[in-house]
Design a protein around this motif. Structure first.
Motif, mmCIF file in Angstrom:
data_model
loop_
_atom_site.group_PDB
_atom_site.id
_atom_site.type_symbol
_atom_site.label_atom_id
_atom_site.label_comp_id
_atom_site.label_asym_id
_atom_site.label_seq_id
_atom_site.Cartn_x
_atom_site.Cartn_y
_atom_site.Cartn_z
ATOM 1 N N ALA A 52 32.461 -12.444 123.668
ATOM 2 C CA ALA A 52 31.110 -12.810 124.097
ATOM 3 C C ALA A 52 30.295 -13.283 122.893
ATOM 4 O O ALA A 52 30.406 -12.732 121.797
ATOM 5 C CB ALA A 52 30.407 -11.626 124.751
ATOM 6 N N GLY A 54 26.192 -14.268 122.197
ATOM 7 C CA GLY A 54 24.865 -14.307 122.804
ATOM 8 C C GLY A 54 24.834 -13.641 124.175
ATOM 9 O O GLY A 54 24.031 -14.001 125.033
ATOM 10 N N VAL B 20 28.485 -5.313 130.228
ATOM 11 C CA VAL B 20 28.427 -4.635 128.930
ATOM 12 C C VAL B 20 28.015 -5.615 127.831
ATOM 13 O O VAL B 20 27.179 -5.295 126.965
ATOM 14 C CB VAL B 20 29.788 -3.988 128.590
ATOM 15 C CG1 VAL B 20 29.828 -3.528 127.127
ATOM 16 C CG2 VAL B 20 30.063 -2.805 129.513
ATOM 17 N N ALA B 21 28.576 -6.820 127.867
ATOM 18 C CA ALA B 21 28.249 -7.816 126.834
ATOM 19 C C ALA B 21 26.745 -8.101 126.832
ATOM 20 O O ALA B 21 26.111 -8.158 125.773
ATOM 21 C CB ALA B 21 29.037 -9.106 127.060
ATOM 22 N N ARG B 22 26.187 -8.273 128.007
ATOM 23 C CA ARG B 22 24.748 -8.546 128.072
ATOM 24 C C ARG B 22 23.936 -7.348 127.579
ATOM 25 O O ARG B 22 22.995 -7.489 126.801
ATOM 26 C CB ARG B 22 24.345 -8.886 129.515
ATOM 27 C CG ARG B 22 24.587 -10.357 129.869
ATOM 28 C CD ARG B 22 23.943 -10.715 131.189
ATOM 29 N NE ARG B 22 24.432 -9.892 132.286
ATOM 30 C CZ ARG B 22 25.458 -10.209 133.076
ATOM 31 N NH1 ARG B 22 26.107 -11.354 132.908
ATOM 32 N NH2 ARG B 22 25.850 -9.397 134.049
ATOM 33 N N GLY B 23 24.324 -6.164 128.056
ATOM 34 C CA GLY B 23 23.560 -4.976 127.691
ATOM 35 C C GLY B 23 23.604 -4.678 126.201
ATOM 36 O O GLY B 23 22.574 -4.396 125.579
ATOM 37 N N VAL B 24 24.781 -4.748 125.626
ATOM 38 C CA VAL B 24 24.917 -4.455 124.199
ATOM 39 C C VAL B 24 24.188 -5.506 123.366
ATOM 40 O O VAL B 24 23.513 -5.184 122.367
ATOM 41 C CB VAL B 24 26.410 -4.375 123.799
ATOM 42 C CG1 VAL B 24 26.580 -4.325 122.283
ATOM 43 C CG2 VAL B 24 27.055 -3.147 124.446
ATOM 44 N N THR B 25 24.294 -6.744 123.773
ATOM 45 C CA THR B 25 23.600 -7.816 123.044
ATOM 46 C C THR B 25 22.085 -7.615 123.103
ATOM 47 O O THR B 25 21.380 -7.782 122.089
ATOM 48 C CB THR B 25 23.980 -9.190 123.627
ATOM 49 O OG1 THR B 25 25.395 -9.351 123.508
ATOM 50 C CG2 THR B 25 23.269 -10.329 122.891
ATOM 51 N N VAL B 27 20.450 -4.798 123.411
ATOM 52 C CA VAL B 27 20.101 -3.678 122.534
ATOM 53 C C VAL B 27 20.065 -4.131 121.071
ATOM 54 O O VAL B 27 19.104 -3.853 120.334
ATOM 55 C CB VAL B 27 21.108 -2.514 122.702
ATOM 56 C CG1 VAL B 27 20.920 -1.465 121.606
ATOM 57 C CG2 VAL B 27 20.961 -1.876 124.079
ATOM 58 N N LEU B 28 21.107 -4.858 120.654
ATOM 59 C CA LEU B 28 21.171 -5.273 119.250
ATOM 60 C C LEU B 28 20.059 -6.257 118.904
ATOM 61 O O LEU B 28 19.444 -6.169 117.833
ATOM 62 C CB LEU B 28 22.543 -5.885 118.944
ATOM 63 C CG LEU B 28 23.643 -4.841 118.794
ATOM 64 C CD1 LEU B 28 25.014 -5.487 118.873
ATOM 65 C CD2 LEU B 28 23.499 -4.124 117.461
ATOM 66 N N ALA B 36 19.878 -13.245 119.638
ATOM 67 C CA ALA B 36 20.995 -12.850 120.503
ATOM 68 C C ALA B 36 22.225 -13.717 120.264
ATOM 69 O O ALA B 36 23.361 -13.229 120.323
ATOM 70 C CB ALA B 36 20.574 -12.923 121.968
ATOM 71 N N ASP B 37 22.012 -14.997 119.965
ATOM 72 C CA ASP B 37 23.192 -15.870 119.834
ATOM 73 C C ASP B 37 23.963 -15.606 118.543
ATOM 74 O O ASP B 37 24.993 -16.229 118.302
ATOM 75 C CB ASP B 37 22.801 -17.341 119.964
ATOM 76 C CG ASP B 37 21.845 -17.799 118.875
ATOM 77 O OD1 ASP B 37 21.567 -17.023 117.952
ATOM 78 O OD2 ASP B 37 21.369 -18.937 118.969
ATOM 79 N N VAL B 39 25.034 -12.552 118.013
ATOM 80 C CA VAL B 39 25.821 -11.357 118.338
ATOM 81 C C VAL B 39 27.163 -11.768 118.945
ATOM 82 O O VAL B 39 27.209 -12.393 119.998
ATOM 83 C CB VAL B 39 25.058 -10.451 119.342
ATOM 84 C CG1 VAL B 39 25.897 -9.218 119.670
ATOM 85 C CG2 VAL B 39 23.692 -10.055 118.787
ATOM 86 N N TRP B 40 28.234 -11.417 118.247
ATOM 87 C CA TRP B 40 29.577 -11.667 118.767
ATOM 88 C C TRP B 40 30.167 -10.319 119.185
ATOM 89 O O TRP B 40 30.040 -9.326 118.461
ATOM 90 C CB TRP B 40 30.476 -12.269 117.685
ATOM 91 C CG TRP B 40 30.159 -13.681 117.303
ATOM 92 C CD1 TRP B 40 29.102 -14.446 117.698
ATOM 93 C CD2 TRP B 40 30.931 -14.510 116.412
ATOM 94 N NE1 TRP B 40 29.170 -15.685 117.112
ATOM 95 C CE2 TRP B 40 30.268 -15.762 116.323
ATOM 96 C CE3 TRP B 40 32.113 -14.327 115.681
ATOM 97 C CZ2 TRP B 40 30.762 -16.808 115.527
ATOM 98 C CZ3 TRP B 40 32.592 -15.369 114.893
ATOM 99 C CH2 TRP B 40 31.932 -16.593 114.826
ATOM 100 N N ILE B 41 30.799 -10.307 120.336
ATOM 101 C CA ILE B 41 31.426 -9.069 120.812
ATOM 102 C C ILE B 41 32.869 -9.369 121.186
ATOM 103 O O ILE B 41 33.156 -10.376 121.830
ATOM 104 C CB ILE B 41 30.690 -8.523 122.063
ATOM 105 C CG1 ILE B 41 29.241 -8.182 121.711
ATOM 106 C CG2 ILE B 41 31.422 -7.301 122.634
ATOM 107 C CD1 ILE B 41 28.402 -7.743 122.916
#
Lengths: 62, 62, 62, 62, 62, 62
Positions: A52, A54, B20-25, B27-28, B36-37, B39-41
């Protein structure tokens, strides 16, 4: 040492991995002044569905 | 940055990963004050046969 | 499980880490349907001098 | 804690993983003075085609 | 190979690390049928302030 | 993507890291056909006291 981990999207060919392995090893051996045979590299092919950016998953499941 | 790695038991759906990807991003980005962009997961689905707790493998092979 | 690793630039406060830890754990427990006390998170504070993007080191040494 | 990651060539059996998991956990619990049930181990079976030593990929694709 | 990463709370002595390194290597060499000199182990001493369980940071900053 | 982790003995200079970062990024961009600014690299300087080969810690504590 060193131990190099390359996490990227799946889809690269074995020929590309071989060329990357040689290129990265050359850089480390030359710049880092270390024996090439001490360079270990691990490729991790990641499905886009598991990556993922963003908050958005980068691809559909396989 | 940042790079987030989530190692968990395989079996979660793509919908769960997306959430989860949306939620964790979120938060961070909010707490860490970062775009947000950036944030890599990466999700790592681990078979229970490859995970041990207290010396005990957590599941049979797939 | 799960084991979450958050690699980011050093400089976040302990209060921010605590808030991120709570937020990420909540997301995983709720969406992933797992007990919160099974969520382990490790923060890795990385100096900008140890992170490169596009071939460029992101900051001077500490 | 601790979290132990074992990256090795794929091909070991489940029996070998179980024995390694027990042995490594025993060592950590005994020497590190920690409860065995706090030891998490993850095995990562790596294809030889994804591992390079000295710039050379260690095996053909599966 | 293999490459073993041991992430744990900081505070173990060098003597403990040496003993763990020998013990883990013995287990891998014996059970995994691999030469001991092919076993690489990296210890990662993690401050409790960088480790959360159940959403709670495990210790104060150093 | 990709995310590259380089774990090696501490002691390399910032100039060496900068040169490795450029060289590795060039290899990945050229062979992997990806934009250079999508290549993230993290260096992990490991004390020899935290690295074991063949069961032997590679150096004294700092």
């Amino acid at each position: 040492m060193p131990f190099v981990t390359i996490e990227w999207f799946e889809g690269r060919s074995d020929a590309q991995k071989a060329e990357v392995a040689r290129g990265v090893t050359d850089v480390l051996a030359e710049v880092g002044k270390m024996p090439a045979d001490q360079v270990w590299i691990r490729f991790v092919d990641v499905p886009k569905a598991d990556w993922a950016i963003g908050g958005e998953i980068q691809g559909p499941p396989d």
